[in-house]
Design a protein around this motif. Structure first.
Motif, PDB file in Angstrom:
ATOM      1  N   UNK A  79      28.186  93.001  31.148  1.00 15.58           N
ATOM      2  CA  UNK A  79      26.863  92.432  30.900  1.00 15.58           C
ATOM      3  C   UNK A  79      26.928  91.154  30.101  1.00 15.58           C
ATOM      4  N   UNK A  80      27.682  91.169  29.007  1.00 13.29           N
ATOM      5  CA  UNK A  80      27.816  89.976  28.173  1.00 13.29           C
ATOM      6  C   UNK A  80      28.512  88.837  28.920  1.00 13.29           C
ATOM      7  N   UNK A  81      29.557  89.179  29.666  1.00 10.08           N
ATOM      8  CA  UNK A  81      30.307  88.145  30.375  1.00 10.08           C
ATOM      9  C   UNK A  81      29.492  87.508  31.496  1.00 10.08           C
ATOM     10  N   UNK A  82      28.553  88.252  32.064  1.00 13.09           N
ATOM     11  CA  UNK A  82      27.733  87.697  33.148  1.00 13.09           C
ATOM     12  C   UNK A  82      26.827  86.573  32.668  1.00 13.09           C
ATOM     13  N   UNK A 144      30.238  80.542  21.435  1.00 14.12           N
ATOM     14  CA  UNK A 144      30.669  81.821  20.875  1.00 14.12           C
ATOM     15  C   UNK A 144      30.169  82.982  21.727  1.00 14.12           C
ATOM     16  N   UNK A 145      31.059  83.915  21.984  1.00 16.32           N
ATOM     17  CA  UNK A 145      30.656  85.179  22.576  1.00 16.32           C
ATOM     18  C   UNK A 145      29.852  85.967  21.541  1.00 16.32           C
ATOM     19  N   UNK A 146      29.013  86.913  21.980  1.00 18.02           N
ATOM     20  CA  UNK A 146      28.231  87.679  21.014  1.00 18.02           C
ATOM     21  C   UNK A 146      29.111  88.483  20.058  1.00 18.02           C
ATOM     22  N   UNK A 147      28.526  88.898  18.933  1.00 18.78           N
ATOM     23  CA  UNK A 147      29.269  89.646  17.930  1.00 18.78           C
ATOM     24  C   UNK A 147      29.646  91.046  18.398  1.00 18.78           C
ATOM     25  N   UNK A 148      29.179  91.448  19.569  1.00 17.30           N
ATOM     26  CA  UNK A 148      29.652  92.715  20.138  1.00 17.30           C
ATOM     27  C   UNK A 148      31.145  92.641  20.465  1.00 17.30           C
ATOM     28  N   UNK A 149      31.682  91.427  20.586  1.00 21.61           N
ATOM     29  CA  UNK A 149      33.127  91.204  20.673  1.00 21.61           C
ATOM     30  C   UNK A 149      33.589  91.017  19.218  1.00 21.61           C
ATOM     31  N   UNK A 155      33.085  92.661  11.735  1.00 12.96           N
ATOM     32  CA  UNK A 155      32.613  94.005  12.056  1.00 12.96           C
ATOM     33  C   UNK A 155      31.454  94.470  11.185  1.00 12.96           C
ATOM     34  N   UNK A 156      31.396  94.014   9.935  1.00 13.32           N
ATOM     35  CA  UNK A 156      30.358  94.508   9.025  1.00 13.32           C
ATOM     36  C   UNK A 156      28.966  94.015   9.379  1.00 13.32           C
ATOM     37  N   UNK A 157      28.873  93.049  10.281  1.00 13.29           N
ATOM     38  CA  UNK A 157      27.565  92.515  10.665  1.00 13.29           C
ATOM     39  C   UNK A 157      27.135  93.005  12.052  1.00 13.29           C
ATOM     40  N   UNK A 158      27.775  94.050  12.529  1.00 20.27           N
ATOM     41  CA  UNK A 158      27.477  94.547  13.874  1.00 20.27           C
ATOM     42  C   UNK A 158      27.202  96.032  13.841  1.00 20.27           C
ATOM     43  N   UNK A 159      26.497  96.512  14.836  1.00 22.14           N
ATOM     44  CA  UNK A 159      26.251  97.935  15.013  1.00 22.14           C
ATOM     45  C   UNK A 159      27.306  98.508  15.951  1.00 22.14           C
ATOM     46  N   UNK A 160      27.880  99.622  15.575  1.00 18.69           N
ATOM     47  CA  UNK A 160      28.950 100.221  16.356  1.00 18.69           C
ATOM     48  C   UNK A 160      28.541 100.445  17.805  1.00 18.69           C
ATOM     49  N   UNK A 161      27.281 100.808  18.033  1.00 16.94           N
ATOM     50  CA  UNK A 161      26.841 101.108  19.399  1.00 16.94           C
ATOM     51  C   UNK A 161      26.924  99.884  20.313  1.00 16.94           C
ATOM     52  N   UNK A 162      26.915  98.688  19.721  1.00 16.50           N
ATOM     53  CA  UNK A 162      26.901  97.474  20.536  1.00 16.50           C
ATOM     54  C   UNK A 162      28.300  96.940  20.841  1.00 16.50           C
ATOM     55  N   UNK A 163      29.331  97.484  20.225  1.00 15.87           N
ATOM     56  CA  UNK A 163      30.673  96.932  20.385  1.00 15.87           C
ATOM     57  C   UNK A 163      31.183  97.084  21.818  1.00 15.87           C
ATOM     58  N   UNK A 164      31.773  96.023  22.337  1.00 12.27           N
ATOM     59  CA  UNK A 164      32.507  96.147  23.597  1.00 12.27           C
ATOM     60  C   UNK A 164      34.009  96.069  23.361  1.00 12.27           C
ATOM     61  N   UNK A 165      34.401  95.500  22.220  1.00 10.49           N
ATOM     62  CA  UNK A 165      35.818  95.492  21.871  1.00 10.49           C
ATOM     63  C   UNK A 165      35.980  95.267  20.375  1.00 10.49           C
ATOM     64  N   UNK A 166      37.159  95.608  19.906  1.00  9.16           N
ATOM     65  CA  UNK A 166      37.522  95.366  18.506  1.00  9.16           C
ATOM     66  C   UNK A 166      38.890  94.697  18.493  1.00  9.16           C
ATOM     67  N   UNK A 191      38.886 103.179  14.193  1.00 11.97           N
ATOM     68  CA  UNK A 191      38.637 104.446  14.881  1.00 11.97           C
ATOM     69  C   UNK A 191      38.164 105.521  13.902  1.00 11.97           C
ATOM     70  N   UNK A 192      38.731 105.544  12.705  1.00  7.87           N
ATOM     71  CA  UNK A 192      38.303 106.517  11.698  1.00  7.87           C
ATOM     72  C   UNK A 192      36.878 106.227  11.245  1.00  7.87           C
ATOM     73  N   UNK A 193      36.604 104.943  11.031  1.00 12.25           N
ATOM     74  CA  UNK A 193      35.268 104.553  10.536  1.00 12.25           C
ATOM     75  C   UNK A 193      34.177 104.904  11.531  1.00 12.25           C
ATOM     76  N   UNK A 194      34.420 104.648  12.802  1.00 15.49           N
ATOM     77  CA  UNK A 194      33.375 104.859  13.803  1.00 15.49           C
ATOM     78  C   UNK A 194      33.591 106.127  14.636  1.00 15.49           C
ATOM     79  N   UNK A 195      34.713 106.827  14.384  1.00 16.52           N
ATOM     80  CA  UNK A 195      35.002 108.049  15.130  1.00 16.52           C
ATOM     81  C   UNK A 195      34.828 107.806  16.634  1.00 16.52           C
ATOM     82  N   UNK A 196      35.389 106.686  17.056  1.00 18.60           N
ATOM     83  CA  UNK A 196      35.213 106.261  18.443  1.00 18.60           C
ATOM     84  C   UNK A 196      36.586 106.073  19.067  1.00 18.60           C
ATOM     85  N   UNK A 197      36.881 106.774  20.094  1.00 20.68           N
ATOM     86  CA  UNK A 197      38.181 106.688  20.741  1.00 20.68           C
ATOM     87  C   UNK A 197      38.164 105.643  21.828  1.00 20.68           C
ATOM     88  N   UNK A 198      39.279 104.840  21.906  1.00 17.29           N
ATOM     89  CA  UNK A 198      39.396 103.891  22.992  1.00 17.29           C
ATOM     90  C   UNK A 198      39.758 104.590  24.270  1.00 17.29           C
TER      91      UNK A 198
END
Length: 198
Positions: A79-82, A144-149, A155-166, A191-198
């Protein structure tokens, strides 16, 4: 553990395998680029500019996204890349304090103008012994690409739900600790902070 084998590849397969994507293994163990600032790291960094130029042969309607192989993909970036505009080069924001860039991701729609811009950056890098990031910053006007990248410094200025990469940054080696080991610590902390697996 390997950033490429254990982080990049599984997360890419999970979130991005439906997207036409080309990446290049750089010199170094496990496809890494060695310690930040090393000779092999510079070779890999400039090689990324050459890869971008080669990808300018793709169809102009396509979006080309070149990423480092230490990236943790956490969502679908399509979506962001489009939203990428023609005749522009997009990079990620390095931090939240100034306008410095990070070239962990370089994205664009192929065109003669983009090829010329990349050629200028590569020539400047070779002439001044710079990596891709410093050369792009010195020679080109980028978007600039969005902060979701996100990366370690944004990272501290973004919401975890919006991340597409770290992207694990801040990786200067120190005595006894390699850049790759430091980056792995950053990824584990993410991964520990957001409990989100790649």
């Amino acid at each position: 553990m390997s950033l490429y084998r254990d982080i990049f590849l599984p997360s890419y397969i999970k979130h991005c395998s439906h997207i036409h994507h080309t990446y290049q293994m750089s010199p170094g163990p496990d496809g890494g680029v060695g310690n930040h600032g090393s000779a092999e790291w510079f070779i890999g960094a400039r090689g990324k500019l050459e890869l971008c130029m080669n990808m300018c042969k793709a169809e102009p309607s396509e979006v080309v996204c070149i990423s480092d192989v230490d990236m943790l993909w956490t969502g679908d970036p399509q979506g962001e890349l489009s939203e990428i505009e023609s005749n522009q080069i997009y990079v990620t924001r390095d931090n939240l304090v100034d306008d410095r860039i990070n070239s962990g991701i370089i994205a664009f729609r192929p065109s003669v103008k983009v090829f010329s811009m990349l050629e200028q950056a590569l020539s400047y890098a070779n002439d001044h012994n710079l990596d891709d990031q410093d050369s792009i910053e010195a020679t080109l006007q980028t978007k600039m690409l969005p902060l979701s990248f996100c990366n370690t410094k944004t990272i501290d200025n973004t919401q975890q739900q919006s991340h597409v990469c770290y992207h694990p940054t801040v990786s200067q080696p120190s005595e006894g600790v390699s850049s790759q080991a430091k980056k792995m610590i950053h990824v584990k902390n993410y991964l520990y902070r957001f409990k989100k697996s790649g």
